[in-house]
Every structure is written in C-alpha cells, then in structure tokens.
Motif scaffolding. Sequence first.
Motif, PDB file in Angstrom:
ATOM      1  N   VAL A 283       0.844  -1.201   0.000  1.00 49.03           N
ATOM      2  CA  VAL A 283       0.000   0.000   0.000  1.00 49.03           C
ATOM      3  C   VAL A 283       0.878   1.250   0.000  1.00 49.03           C
ATOM      4  N   ASP A 284       2.048   1.160   0.634  1.00 47.59           N
ATOM      5  CA  ASP A 284       2.967   2.295   0.655  1.00 47.59           C
ATOM      6  C   ASP A 284       3.507   2.605  -0.735  1.00 47.59           C
ATOM      7  N   ILE A 285       3.677   1.579  -1.552  1.00 46.51           N
ATOM      8  CA  ILE A 285       4.178   1.791  -2.909  1.00 46.51           C
ATOM      9  C   ILE A 285       3.135   2.536  -3.740  1.00 46.51           C
ATOM     10  N   TRP A 286       1.863   2.186  -3.557  1.00 49.72           N
ATOM     11  CA  TRP A 286       0.793   2.914  -4.251  1.00 49.72           C
ATOM     12  C   TRP A 286       0.793   4.385  -3.824  1.00 49.72           C
ATOM     13  N   ILE A 287       0.857   4.615  -2.521  1.00 48.53           N
ATOM     14  CA  ILE A 287       0.873   5.985  -2.006  1.00 48.53           C
ATOM     15  C   ILE A 287       2.071   6.744  -2.569  1.00 48.53           C
ATOM     16  N   PHE A 288       3.210   6.089  -2.617  1.00 47.99           N
ATOM     17  CA  PHE A 288       4.426   6.715  -3.140  1.00 47.99           C
ATOM     18  C   PHE A 288       4.225   7.165  -4.585  1.00 47.99           C
ATOM     19  N   GLY A 289       3.586   6.324  -5.398  1.00 47.52           N
ATOM     20  CA  GLY A 289       3.323   6.698  -6.783  1.00 47.52           C
ATOM     21  C   GLY A 289       2.444   7.930  -6.885  1.00 47.52           C
ATOM     22  N   CYS A 290       1.431   8.014  -6.025  1.00 50.70           N
ATOM     23  CA  CYS A 290       0.557   9.193  -6.019  1.00 50.70           C
ATOM     24  C   CYS A 290       1.330  10.446  -5.614  1.00 50.70           C
ATOM     25  N   LEU A 291       2.239  10.294  -4.658  1.00 44.87           N
ATOM     26  CA  LEU A 291       2.993  11.446  -4.170  1.00 44.87           C
ATOM     27  C   LEU A 291       4.008  11.942  -5.193  1.00 44.87           C
ATOM     28  N   ILE A 292       4.527  11.056  -6.031  1.00 42.52           N
ATOM     29  CA  ILE A 292       5.421  11.510  -7.102  1.00 42.52           C
ATOM     30  C   ILE A 292       4.702  12.554  -7.945  1.00 42.52           C
ATOM     31  N   PHE A 293       3.471  12.237  -8.321  1.00 41.44           N
ATOM     32  CA  PHE A 293       2.680  13.167  -9.134  1.00 41.44           C
ATOM     33  C   PHE A 293       2.468  14.485  -8.397  1.00 41.44           C
ATOM     34  N   GLU A 294       2.132  14.416  -7.114  1.00 43.97           N
ATOM     35  CA  GLU A 294       1.888  15.632  -6.346  1.00 43.97           C
ATOM     36  C   GLU A 294       3.154  16.469  -6.216  1.00 43.97           C
ATOM     37  N   PHE A 295       4.290  15.819  -5.992  1.00 41.79           N
ATOM     38  CA  PHE A 295       5.541  16.555  -5.848  1.00 41.79           C
ATOM     39  C   PHE A 295       5.868  17.341  -7.118  1.00 41.79           C
ATOM     40  N   LEU A 296       5.589  16.747  -8.267  1.00 36.90           N
ATOM     41  CA  LEU A 296       5.984  17.356  -9.538  1.00 36.90           C
ATOM     42  C   LEU A 296       4.970  18.364 -10.064  1.00 36.90           C
ATOM     43  N   THR A 297       3.724  18.272  -9.628  1.00 39.39           N
ATOM     44  CA  THR A 297       2.672  19.109 -10.213  1.00 39.39           C
ATOM     45  C   THR A 297       1.949  20.000  -9.210  1.00 39.39           C
ATOM     46  N   SER A 298       2.111  19.739  -7.924  1.00 36.25           N
ATOM     47  CA  SER A 298       1.336  20.427  -6.879  1.00 36.25           C
ATOM     48  C   SER A 298      -0.159  20.177  -7.034  1.00 36.25           C
ATOM     49  N   ALA A 299      -0.519  19.059  -7.641  1.00 34.86           N
ATOM     50  CA  ALA A 299      -1.925  18.685  -7.820  1.00 34.86           C
ATOM     51  C   ALA A 299      -2.100  17.237  -7.395  1.00 34.86           C
ATOM     52  N   THR A 300      -3.290  16.897  -6.917  1.00 33.20           N
ATOM     53  CA  THR A 300      -3.565  15.507  -6.575  1.00 33.20           C
ATOM     54  C   THR A 300      -3.915  14.730  -7.835  1.00 33.20           C
ATOM     55  N   LEU A 301      -3.541  13.474  -7.860  1.00 31.57           N
ATOM     56  CA  LEU A 301      -3.791  12.650  -9.036  1.00 31.57           C
ATOM     57  C   LEU A 301      -5.263  12.283  -9.163  1.00 31.57           C
ATOM     58  N   PHE A 302      -5.897  11.968  -8.041  1.00 29.50           N
ATOM     59  CA  PHE A 302      -7.280  11.500  -8.071  1.00 29.50           C
ATOM     60  C   PHE A 302      -8.248  12.594  -7.621  1.00 29.50           C
ATOM     61  N   THR A 303      -9.346  12.694  -8.343  1.00 25.64           N
ATOM     62  CA  THR A 303     -10.429  13.615  -8.002  1.00 25.64           C
ATOM     63  C   THR A 303     -11.511  12.850  -7.254  1.00 25.64           C
TER      64      THR A 303
ATOM     65  N   GLU B 206     -16.211   4.951  -5.644  1.00 30.15           N
ATOM     66  CA  GLU B 206     -16.462   4.404  -6.972  1.00 30.15           C
ATOM     67  C   GLU B 206     -15.750   5.232  -8.040  1.00 30.15           C
ATOM     68  N   PHE B 207     -15.744   6.531  -7.851  1.00 30.46           N
ATOM     69  CA  PHE B 207     -15.089   7.426  -8.798  1.00 30.46           C
ATOM     70  C   PHE B 207     -13.579   7.204  -8.794  1.00 30.46           C
ATOM     71  N   VAL B 208     -13.008   6.992  -7.611  1.00 33.08           N
ATOM     72  CA  VAL B 208     -11.569   6.742  -7.519  1.00 33.08           C
ATOM     73  C   VAL B 208     -11.215   5.403  -8.170  1.00 33.08           C
ATOM     74  N   LEU B 209     -12.006   4.374  -7.931  1.00 32.86           N
ATOM     75  CA  LEU B 209     -11.762   3.074  -8.567  1.00 32.86           C
ATOM     76  C   LEU B 209     -11.796   3.198 -10.089  1.00 32.86           C
ATOM     77  N   TYR B 210     -12.730   3.990 -10.581  1.00 30.35           N
ATOM     78  CA  TYR B 210     -12.828   4.212 -12.024  1.00 30.35           C
ATOM     79  C   TYR B 210     -11.567   4.898 -12.551  1.00 30.35           C
ATOM     80  N   GLN B 211     -11.120   5.935 -11.850  1.00 29.28           N
ATOM     81  CA  GLN B 211      -9.914   6.646 -12.283  1.00 29.28           C
ATOM     82  C   GLN B 211      -8.688   5.737 -12.234  1.00 29.28           C
ATOM     83  N   MET B 212      -8.641   4.843 -11.255  1.00 27.07           N
ATOM     84  CA  MET B 212      -7.527   3.898 -11.175  1.00 27.07           C
ATOM     85  C   MET B 212      -7.412   3.079 -12.457  1.00 27.07           C
ATOM     86  N   MET B 213      -8.549   2.619 -12.962  1.00 29.64           N
ATOM     87  CA  MET B 213      -8.534   1.809 -14.179  1.00 29.64           C
ATOM     88  C   MET B 213      -8.172   2.653 -15.399  1.00 29.64           C
ATOM     89  N   VAL B 214      -8.647   3.903 -15.421  1.00 33.26           N
ATOM     90  CA  VAL B 214      -8.336   4.785 -16.545  1.00 33.26           C
ATOM     91  C   VAL B 214      -6.844   5.101 -16.579  1.00 33.26           C
TER      92      VAL B 214
END
Length: 232
Positions: free
Chosen positions: A68-88, A98-106
């Motif tokens: 689970v930490d590896i997943w979180i780490f991947g999300c934080l890479i995006f935040e560090f580089l963009t100052s935006a959250t990956l998931f809405t 449900e919306f987050v699960l959908y975005q995960m697949m996309v």
Amino acid sequence: MQNHTGRGLPIPLAKRVLRHMLMGLAHAHKRGVVHTAQFVNQPVTNYITPLDLRAPESILQGPWDEKVDIWIFGCLIFEFLTSATLFTLKSDECRPEEFVLYQMMVFTGERFSADQLRESDIEVALSFFDPSTTFLRKLPKLYRQHIKDFVKTYGTTTEQERQGAAALIERCLRLNSRDRPSAEDLLDDPWLNSQATKRSDLANDQYFHGDRQENMHTQRRSRANGWITSPS
C-alpha cells in the motif's frame, strides 16, 4: 507542496526527497512495518490513508501489506511534480470511492481481476462491481487519459523527465499489489538516479541550495557575534 515558482518541486529536489522516502520505506518494510504506522498483521481497515491516496485493496477492504505504501508513493510523485492531486473525489454520477476506482482503471489501463475481487470483502466488492463482468456498476464519463498522457498536461519540465516520472508512477500504480515492486527495487529506478535535464530545474535546485547555504552562513556569523547561543 509548491516552490517559489508556483509549480511543483524542482526536479532535482523532488528526486532527492523521493529517494529518501524510499530508503525510509525500505528500512521499515524489512521490519514488517508500513508507513501507516500499523503492522501488517493487524485487522483490515479501509481508513489507513486518505481516499485520494488509498490503494485499491484498501478501498475494497481486502488483505493488504507494505505494498500500500508503494501505491501511495506513486501518487505522491505526481503531487511533488505538479502540486496537484492525481485523483479527483467529487462526482455527480457516483460515490467518491467508486469514482476513484474508475480513475484507477483509466490511469493504469488495467482492469480488476475476478480473483482480486474475490479476495476483497465480498459485500464491498459487489457494491462497486458487476460480478459477471468485473466492470464497475456505474461508469462515469471518461474525462482523463492514461497516466503518461495525464503527466504531459503538466508540462513543467522536459519530455525526457516527464516520461521518466510517468514510468516510475506506472510501476507503483498497479491494481494488483503483487505486481508492484518493493521500495528497495524502486531505489534502482533510472529516473530517480538520473541528473536533471533542464536548465531551469538546475537553477531552481541551485536557488534552494544557495538559500540554505546563506542561512547556514548567517547562523555561523550570528553565533560568532554572540547573537545565537549554541545549546550546551
């Protein structure tokens, strides 16, 4: 999360911070501890992280471990580089989870397998997925693309850096936790170990270090003049 330019962290600084995070995770994982401050043999809970950082197995309330930490780490890479959250989280069409699960697949281009859903809490899984197709019961309008294309929309650095960062995020964001690398494996990632390729990135890094060095010199001068007392 933002630097003085109003964007994400300078690339060289982001890489150093991310490497230190991985070293800490690798050290903790070897001792059976995840970053959520819970031991891996504790009862399952779906509240171990905020929803926009939560791994799929956590949302589905299935078995989870240090991945689970590896997943979180991947999300934080995006935040560090963009100052935006990956998931809405907000959607007028379905629940936030449900919306987050959908975005995960996309973003990943993957689908949840039947085996993965069977390993989850069956009531939770059935509330989101059609068991005959493993599709979500509600499919919001497609509004974002694969992670590689999404990273490009935040064009704050070179194409080479964007591709390297996207590739690392992809390695971390695998729907099946068994497919995610360990923190120790990620320490060898070529993008994390590469030099900055854009002059502005190097300039930002020099700005950071120059400011830090100036503060250190100021403190030394202050101590020499008796303005700051060193701890005894």
